[in-house]
Design a protein around this motif. Structure first.
Motif, short mmCIF file in Angstrom:
data_model
loop_
_atom_site.label_atom_id
_atom_site.label_comp_id
_atom_site.label_asym_id
_atom_site.label_seq_id
_atom_site.Cartn_x
_atom_site.Cartn_y
_atom_site.Cartn_z
N MET A 292 0.74 -1.27 0.05
CA MET A 292 -0.06 -0.02 0.17
C MET A 292 0.85 1.24 -0.15
O MET A 292 0.72 2.08 -0.75
CB MET A 292 -0.84 -0.01 1.22
N ALA A 293 1.73 1.34 0.96
CA ALA A 293 2.64 2.41 1.02
C ALA A 293 3.78 2.12 1.86
O ALA A 293 3.88 1.20 2.48
CB ALA A 293 1.93 3.41 1.95
N LYS B 119 -4.33 8.22 -0.13
CA LYS B 119 -3.71 8.84 0.90
C LYS B 119 -4.45 9.41 1.85
O LYS B 119 -4.15 9.36 3.05
CB LYS B 119 -2.33 9.62 0.40
N VAL C 8 -3.88 3.74 -4.06
CA VAL C 8 -4.09 3.70 -2.72
C VAL C 8 -4.49 5.37 -2.34
O VAL C 8 -3.60 5.90 -2.75
CB VAL C 8 -2.87 3.23 -1.98
N TYR D 193 3.03 6.50 -1.15
CA TYR D 193 1.67 5.69 -1.65
C TYR D 193 1.63 5.06 -2.92
O TYR D 193 2.19 5.40 -3.88
CB TYR D 193 0.39 6.48 -1.29
N GLU D 194 1.34 3.92 -3.21
CA GLU D 194 1.44 2.93 -4.63
C GLU D 194 0.29 3.58 -5.14
O GLU D 194 -0.74 3.90 -4.42
CB GLU D 194 1.25 1.49 -4.06
N SER E 26 6.20 3.68 4.52
CA SER E 26 6.39 4.67 5.61
C SER E 26 7.81 5.24 5.75
O SER E 26 8.77 4.26 6.16
CB SER E 26 5.76 3.99 6.97
#
Lengths: 111, 117
Positions: B47-48, B64, B62, B58-59, B50
């Motif tokens: 998803m992302a 944010k 997805v 973010y992918e 961090s």
């Protein structure tokens, strides 16, 4: 799209037989890891193989890596009913980078 | 023992509420952590990413604003699912890379199962 593709998608064998799962990927990798996941549970790390390695063993597990073909295989020997799970390969391109997962192989070992 | 923990392990919430999931690296620091989502009988999808002290990456696809990520310290990243809907019901897993034997190995948390009713 997923970096890794695994085949077969599903595999059903009898206890005592060997199970082989394959994983192919598209881009260069730093390392490749195999994971196991029981239904509804988290991931369990099985083996990490680095891009400069060709084969690794851990107990009944044997992993091979062919970087020229961009593929890896996981062999489970003398399978047991408790090996029933989904198995995923995950590749990493950079040292601390994200992992990209294959679609997984669902293994069923019949007692 | 576990090197990455997640809390809670499961949560049920009502549609429209927000849910926070914590991911902690135990006994090592992680400037980067990753959040994945897994739907039933499917693989894990990133998803992302961090990043400690900066914004998450973010992918594609997805949202944010829906999945808020905060990496406030070197051992903690949080994922907040805002205004949750039933389609957000999924298994959420975090990971953190840890240097081991000269290269980085990805350590995964045990996952959090979110059910939105």
């Amino acid at each position: 799209s997923q970096q890794g593709e695994e085949d077969p998608q599903a595999l059903s064998i009898q206890e005592g037989e060997n199970a082989t799962m394959n994983c192919s990927y598209k881009t260069s990798i730093n390392n490749l890891q195999w994971y196991r996941q029981n239904s509804g549970r988290g991931l369990v790390h099985l083996i990490l193989i680095r891009s400069n390695e060709r084969e690794k063993h851990s107990g009944r597990l044997r992993v091979t890596l062919d970087t020229s073909k961009k593929s890896s295989s996981l062999l489970i020997t003398a399978s047991r009913a408790a090996d029933t799970a989904s198995y995923f390969c995950a590749t990493r391109g950079t040292n601390a980078g994200k992992s990209t997962f294959g679609d997984g192989t669902t293994l069923t070992v019949k007692p | 023992g576990a090197v990455v923990s997640q809390h809670p392990s499961w949560v049920i919430c009502k549609s429209g509420t927000s849910v926070k999931i914590e991911c902690r690296s135990l006994d090592f620091q992680a400037t980067t952590m990753f959040w994945y989502r897994q739907f039933p009988k499917q693989s894990l999808m990133l998803m992302a990413t961090s990043n400690e002290g900066s914004k998450a990456t973010y992918e594609q696809g997805v949202e944010k604003d829906k999945f808020l990520i905060n990496h406030a310290s070197l051992t903690l990243s949080t994922l907040t699912v805002t205004s949750a809907h039933p389609e957000d019901s999924s298994f959420y897993i975090c990971s953190a890379p840890r240097l081991a034997g000269g290269s980085y190995e990805q350590y995964f948390g045990p996952g959090t199962r979110l059910t939105v009713t």
